[in-house]
Design a protein around this motif. Sequence first.
Motif, short mmCIF file in Angstrom:
data_model
loop_
_atom_site.label_atom_id
_atom_site.label_comp_id
_atom_site.label_asym_id
_atom_site.label_seq_id
_atom_site.Cartn_x
_atom_site.Cartn_y
_atom_site.Cartn_z
N MET A 1 0.80 -1.34 -0.07
CA MET A 1 0.13 -0.11 0.11
C MET A 1 1.06 1.59 0.25
N ASN A 2 2.47 1.54 0.01
CA ASN A 2 3.17 2.37 0.20
C ASN A 2 3.77 3.08 -0.72
N VAL A 3 2.98 2.03 -1.90
CA VAL A 3 3.80 2.09 -4.17
C VAL A 3 2.33 3.15 -4.21
N ILE A 4 1.01 2.12 -3.71
CA ILE A 4 -0.25 2.53 -4.01
C ILE A 4 -0.06 4.22 -3.12
N GLY A 5 -0.30 4.09 -2.50
CA GLY A 5 -0.20 5.74 -1.66
C GLY A 5 -0.02 7.07 -2.18
N THR A 6 1.21 6.62 -2.99
CA THR A 6 2.08 7.09 -3.39
C THR A 6 1.63 8.82 -4.37
N ARG A 7 0.34 8.35 -5.04
CA ARG A 7 -0.43 9.14 -5.51
C ARG A 7 -1.94 9.25 -5.12
N PRO A 8 -2.24 10.36 -4.74
CA PRO A 8 -4.15 10.61 -4.61
C PRO A 8 -4.69 9.89 -5.62
N ASP A 9 -4.83 9.43 -6.16
CA ASP A 9 -5.97 8.99 -7.53
C ASP A 9 -7.04 8.27 -6.43
N GLY A 10 -7.68 8.28 -5.67
CA GLY A 10 -8.22 8.36 -5.48
C GLY A 10 -8.49 6.51 -5.06
N TRP A 11 -7.60 5.55 -4.41
CA TRP A 11 -7.06 4.03 -5.05
C TRP A 11 -7.63 4.04 -3.14
N TRP A 12 -8.67 4.49 -1.92
CA TRP A 12 -8.78 3.81 -0.86
C TRP A 12 -10.06 3.97 -1.32
N ARG A 13 -10.98 4.22 -2.73
CA ARG A 13 -12.05 3.87 -2.34
C ARG A 13 -11.92 3.19 -3.00
N ASP A 14 -10.97 1.79 -3.39
CA ASP A 14 -11.49 0.34 -3.97
C ASP A 14 -10.05 0.23 -4.09
N ARG A 15 -10.12 -0.54 -2.12
CA ARG A 15 -8.21 -0.90 -2.46
C ARG A 15 -8.29 -2.27 -3.27
N GLN A 16 -9.53 -3.23 -3.36
CA GLN A 16 -9.18 -4.55 -3.70
C GLN A 16 -8.40 -3.81 -5.64
N ALA A 17 -9.73 -3.00 -6.07
CA ALA A 17 -8.88 -2.29 -7.78
C ALA A 17 -8.14 -1.74 -7.83
N ALA A 18 -7.09 -1.00 -6.53
CA ALA A 18 -5.82 -0.02 -6.32
C ALA A 18 -4.62 -1.69 -5.77
N MET A 19 -5.02 -2.65 -5.04
CA MET A 19 -3.98 -3.70 -5.30
C MET A 19 -3.85 -4.37 -6.48
N THR A 20 -5.58 -4.92 -7.40
CA THR A 20 -4.82 -5.39 -8.65
C THR A 20 -4.21 -4.16 -9.76
N ALA A 21 -4.48 -3.02 -9.43
CA ALA A 21 -3.98 -2.62 -11.10
C ALA A 21 -2.34 -2.55 -10.14
N LEU A 22 -2.02 -2.52 -8.88
CA LEU A 22 -0.90 -2.25 -8.58
C LEU A 22 0.26 -3.83 -8.59
N ALA A 40 4.03 -7.72 -0.77
CA ALA A 40 3.71 -8.11 -0.04
C ALA A 40 2.53 -6.93 0.61
N PHE A 41 1.01 -7.52 0.80
CA PHE A 41 0.26 -6.93 1.51
C PHE A 41 -0.02 -6.92 2.84
N GLU A 42 -0.60 -6.57 3.29
CA GLU A 42 -0.77 -6.15 4.58
C GLU A 42 -1.58 -7.39 5.22
N GLN A 43 -2.70 -7.43 4.26
CA GLN A 43 -3.40 -8.34 4.50
C GLN A 43 -4.33 -8.78 3.29
N PRO A 44 -4.21 -10.13 2.94
CA PRO A 44 -5.20 -10.31 2.19
C PRO A 44 -5.72 -9.70 1.03
N PRO A 45 -6.11 -10.03 -0.28
CA PRO A 45 -6.89 -8.75 -0.30
C PRO A 45 -7.88 -9.28 -0.29
N ALA A 46 -9.32 -8.76 -0.82
CA ALA A 46 -10.72 -9.45 -0.96
C ALA A 46 -10.82 -10.35 -1.63
N THR A 47 -10.69 -10.75 -2.50
CA THR A 47 -10.39 -11.60 -3.93
C THR A 47 -9.37 -11.41 -4.25
#
Length: 117
Positions: A1-22, A40-47
């Motif tokens: 999530m550290n890499v995902i969080g480098t851009r405020p592109d709305g990733w927090w609205r859909d964490r699963q989609a952000a993780m998949t896109a990463l 490596a993620f903190e917790q397993p993705p929902a899917t």
Amino acid sequence: MNVIGTRPDGWWRDRQAAMTALVDSVARWAVTEDVDVTVAFEQPPATPIESAAVTVTHAPAAAPNSADDEIVRMVCADAHPAQILVATSDRSLADRVRSAGAAVCPAERLRDLIDPR
């Protein structure tokens, strides 16, 4: 999530989609650069997120900093930690993996490599 969080592109609205896109972005980059990558993620993705080009893992227990602990464990377990580059902007994690022999690059630098603006 550290890499995902480098851009405020709305990733927090859909964490699963952000993780998949990463993972998808890292996979394309890893194939092009011919490098082995583990995300490596903190917790397993929902899917579950699967990739033929990238190893996707998560901390064994969902707890604060558990992904950091898992990353440090992987670096310490590797026979060649000097060949590992950890992407993070977390100073504590950076210090821990450097102490274990790995190198560090800022999360934003990896994000720019895998997903240029």
